[in-house]
Design a protein around this motif. Structure first.
Motif, short mmCIF file in Angstrom:
data_model
loop_
_atom_site.label_atom_id
_atom_site.label_comp_id
_atom_site.label_asym_id
_atom_site.label_seq_id
_atom_site.Cartn_x
_atom_site.Cartn_y
_atom_site.Cartn_z
N MET A 141 17.68 7.34 -9.12
CA MET A 141 17.05 6.17 -8.52
C MET A 141 17.02 4.99 -9.50
SD MET A 141 14.01 8.00 -6.27
CE MET A 141 13.84 6.66 -5.07
N ALA A 142 17.92 5.01 -10.48
CA ALA A 142 17.94 3.97 -11.50
C ALA A 142 18.54 2.66 -11.01
CB ALA A 142 18.70 4.47 -12.74
N ASP A 143 19.47 2.73 -10.08
CA ASP A 143 20.15 1.52 -9.58
C ASP A 143 19.20 0.75 -8.66
OD1 ASP A 143 21.76 -0.41 -8.48
OD2 ASP A 143 23.36 0.97 -7.90
N PRO A 144 18.84 -0.48 -9.00
CA PRO A 144 17.93 -1.25 -8.15
C PRO A 144 18.50 -1.55 -6.77
CG PRO A 144 18.85 -2.65 -9.86
CD PRO A 144 19.24 -1.25 -10.20
N GLU A 145 19.82 -1.45 -6.60
CA GLU A 145 20.45 -1.72 -5.31
C GLU A 145 20.80 -0.44 -4.55
OE1 GLU A 145 20.55 -4.80 -3.96
OE2 GLU A 145 19.32 -5.15 -5.75
N ALA A 146 20.36 0.71 -5.07
CA ALA A 146 20.56 1.95 -4.31
C ALA A 146 19.74 1.89 -3.02
CB ALA A 146 20.12 3.15 -5.14
N GLN A 147 20.30 2.40 -1.95
CA GLN A 147 19.70 2.26 -0.63
C GLN A 147 18.35 3.00 -0.52
OE1 GLN A 147 21.44 3.71 3.46
NE2 GLN A 147 22.45 1.81 2.84
N PHE A 148 17.44 2.39 0.21
CA PHE A 148 16.14 2.99 0.50
C PHE A 148 16.34 4.29 1.28
CE2 PHE A 148 12.25 3.83 2.73
CZ PHE A 148 11.23 3.26 1.99
N TYR A 149 15.66 5.37 0.83
CA TYR A 149 15.67 6.61 1.62
C TYR A 149 14.31 7.29 1.47
CZ TYR A 149 16.55 9.85 -2.36
OH TYR A 149 16.47 10.60 -3.51
N TRP A 150 14.17 8.49 2.02
CA TRP A 150 12.84 9.06 2.25
C TRP A 150 12.03 9.25 0.98
CZ3 TRP A 150 11.47 13.77 0.18
CH2 TRP A 150 12.50 14.67 -0.16
N LYS A 151 12.67 9.37 -0.19
CA LYS A 151 11.89 9.56 -1.41
C LYS A 151 11.14 8.30 -1.84
CE LYS A 151 13.82 13.67 -3.46
NZ LYS A 151 14.05 14.39 -4.72
N SER A 152 11.45 7.17 -1.20
CA SER A 152 10.70 5.95 -1.47
C SER A 152 9.63 5.69 -0.41
CB SER A 152 11.65 4.74 -1.53
OG SER A 152 12.46 4.81 -2.69
N GLU A 153 9.48 6.60 0.53
CA GLU A 153 8.46 6.47 1.57
C GLU A 153 7.16 7.16 1.15
OE1 GLU A 153 9.96 8.12 5.15
OE2 GLU A 153 11.34 6.46 5.56
N ALA A 154 6.03 6.55 1.49
CA ALA A 154 4.73 7.14 1.15
C ALA A 154 4.56 8.51 1.80
CB ALA A 154 3.60 6.21 1.59
N SER A 155 5.24 8.75 2.91
CA SER A 155 5.13 10.05 3.59
C SER A 155 5.68 11.19 2.75
CB SER A 155 5.86 10.01 4.93
OG SER A 155 7.24 9.74 4.75
N SER A 156 6.47 10.88 1.69
CA SER A 156 7.03 11.92 0.82
C SER A 156 6.09 12.30 -0.31
CB SER A 156 8.37 11.46 0.23
OG SER A 156 8.17 10.44 -0.74
N GLY A 157 5.03 11.51 -0.53
CA GLY A 157 4.10 11.78 -1.62
C GLY A 157 3.93 10.57 -2.53
N TYR A 158 3.49 10.83 -3.75
CA TYR A 158 3.24 9.74 -4.71
C TYR A 158 4.54 9.21 -5.34
CZ TYR A 158 -1.53 11.54 -4.47
OH TYR A 158 -2.75 11.96 -4.02
N GLY A 159 5.55 10.07 -5.43
CA GLY A 159 6.78 9.69 -6.10
C GLY A 159 7.08 10.64 -7.24
N ALA A 160 7.23 10.09 -8.44
CA ALA A 160 7.60 10.91 -9.59
C ALA A 160 6.56 11.98 -9.90
CB ALA A 160 7.80 10.02 -10.81
N LEU A 161 5.30 11.73 -9.60
CA LEU A 161 4.26 12.71 -9.90
C LEU A 161 4.49 14.03 -9.17
CD1 LEU A 161 0.73 11.02 -10.10
CD2 LEU A 161 2.04 12.14 -11.93
N ASP A 162 4.67 13.97 -7.84
CA ASP A 162 4.82 15.23 -7.11
C ASP A 162 6.27 15.64 -6.93
OD1 ASP A 162 4.87 12.98 -5.48
OD2 ASP A 162 3.44 13.76 -4.02
N ASP A 163 7.21 14.71 -7.06
CA ASP A 163 8.62 15.05 -6.97
C ASP A 163 9.12 15.64 -8.29
OD1 ASP A 163 11.19 15.18 -5.80
OD2 ASP A 163 11.74 13.25 -6.65
N PHE A 164 8.64 15.10 -9.40
CA PHE A 164 9.13 15.47 -10.73
C PHE A 164 8.10 16.21 -11.57
CE2 PHE A 164 12.96 12.89 -12.40
CZ PHE A 164 13.72 13.33 -11.34
N ALA A 165 6.90 15.63 -11.72
CA ALA A 165 5.93 16.16 -12.68
C ALA A 165 5.56 17.61 -12.41
CB ALA A 165 4.67 15.29 -12.69
N VAL A 166 5.69 18.05 -11.16
CA VAL A 166 5.33 19.43 -10.85
C VAL A 166 6.19 20.43 -11.64
CG1 VAL A 166 4.33 18.97 -8.60
CG2 VAL A 166 6.80 19.35 -8.78
N HIS A 167 7.44 20.10 -11.93
CA HIS A 167 8.27 21.02 -12.72
C HIS A 167 7.75 21.15 -14.15
CE1 HIS A 167 11.32 22.55 -10.11
NE2 HIS A 167 11.77 21.36 -9.76
#
Length: 370
Positions: A166-192
């Motif tokens: 998700m480093a490219d600022p012009e990468a297309q919006f998809y579900w991982k940027s939606e609030a319905s997926s969670g907080y973001g890096a905290l629950d997508d990444f930090a859990v590992h």
């Protein structure tokens, strides 16, 4: 237990394929336990389900995951769908008497994670989460070294998880940027990293967190832009009793592909590990003549179980999918009632509570106890 076990798979994206490969390979790699039978696959449409079933080797395909849950030939269900669907599917599977292997994070909302854990307890079935990094032979070796006192008393831990998808600022919006997926890096990444800390050091007792959005919006398929609703970066100070720690996670870190960099400092040495170089670790022992002290690199080999089940020679290396095969074997051990190295729904709920405590800390700008 029967000499076979019926497998159902819901979701066939990246992690769905990982699960399918694990179910296909686990008997050949480990030799023991029941032979998985790929009974039923479910996807968002019948066409996609049938195509994936043909590719993965499943006997049946459905465009409705409920048909899979109702299938009497399915004994265990792999759930690899987007985060928002985990709770409903896992609870339904458990209530139908199935065992569950659900990808992390457990759920978007804490109340849903609590429902999942309660359903698992009521069912008496095995329910685990996809924390495959704890299965690494090198992580197991680190745990053994700490237990042996190889670096003395642990007093500080630093762990980072970075990728650049998700480093490219012009990468297309998809579900991982939606609030319905969670907080973001905290629950997508930090859990590992939290699963590694749990296994190697213990439960976090206090956290102070900060989250950040490197990009406020992303382009949409229709040509406009949509506001980013999740945080791609998070930084956390934490404590595990008397052990202090730092956790940093970033989904927009150019150049990082699968980095989980772990540093463990003790009173008599240090241990370093990075998932991008998952077949080695470094250990520093503060003993002997100072002029000869330095980090020693240890390469993974057959002595680091269960590496030997895959390759008879050291230095050849395992991969990410191999960790999933190991995790699958641990799940089967748990189903057989044997000791197993897994993050079950009870332990997973503990990780979820820590993630939500971190989010509260960011919101309230204060230390929080999970």
């Amino acid at each position: 237990m029967s000499d076979t076990i019926g497998v159902g798979l819901i979701g066939t994206g990246y992690m769905g394929k990982c699960h399918a490969l694990a179910w296909t390979s686990v008997k050949a790699v480990f030799g023991d336990g029941p032979r998985p039978r790929l009974r039923h696959l479910a996807e968002a449409s019948t066409d996609l389900a049938e195509r994936r079933a043909g590719e993965f080797g499943f006997e049946r395909a459905s465009g409705d995951w409920r048909q899979l849950i109702d299938d009497p030939q399915v004994d265990v269900v792999s759930i690899t769908t987007p985060n928002a669907f985990h709770a409903e599917m896992a609870v339904a599977a458990l209530e139908a008497g199935k065992h569950v292997w659900c990808e992390k994070p457990m759920a978007v909302h804490l109340a849903d994670a609590e429902r999942m854990e309660a359903a698992a307890r009521r069912s008496g079935r095995v329910a685990i989460l996809g924390y495959n990094y704890i299965q690494s032979p090198m992580v197991r070796q680190i745990e053994e070294l700490i237990g042996q006192g190889a670096i003395g008393t642990v007093n500080h831990v630093r762990i980072e998880m970075d990728e650049d998808f998700m480093a490219d600022p012009e990468a297309q919006f998809y579900w991982k940027s939606e609030a319905s997926s969670g907080y973001g890096a905290l629950d997508d990444f930090a859990v590992h990293p939290l699963s590694l800390i749990r296994v190697l050091i213990g439960e976090l007792t206090r956290v102070f967190a900060q989250q950040a959005k490197p990009y406020d919006s992303r382009p949409t398929q229709g040509g406009g832009r949509r506001a980013v609703e999740t945080f791609d970066i998070a930084n956390v100070l934490f404590e595990v009793g008397d052990v202090s720690g730092i956790l940093a996670v970033n989904r927009s870190a150019w150049g990082r592909k699968g980095r989980i960099a772990l540093q463990i400092f003790g009173s008599a040495g240090s241990i370093l590990y990075d998932q991008e170089r998952m077949n080695e670790l470094q250990i520093y022992r503060a003993s002997g003549a100072a002029a000869g002290q330095g980090f020693t690199t240890v390469l993974a080999g057959p002595l680091h179980k269960p590496y030997d089940r895959f390759i008879p020679a050291p230095g050849h290396g395992l991969g990410f999918n191999d960790l999933k095969i190991i995790e699958c074997h641990e799940l089967l051990r748990a189903i057989r009632g044997e000791p197993a190295r897994v993050i079950d729904f009870s332990a997973g709920l503990g990780i979820e509570r820590i993630v939500h405590a971190m989010a509260r800390s960011h919101r309230d700008e204060r230390w929080v106890r999970p």
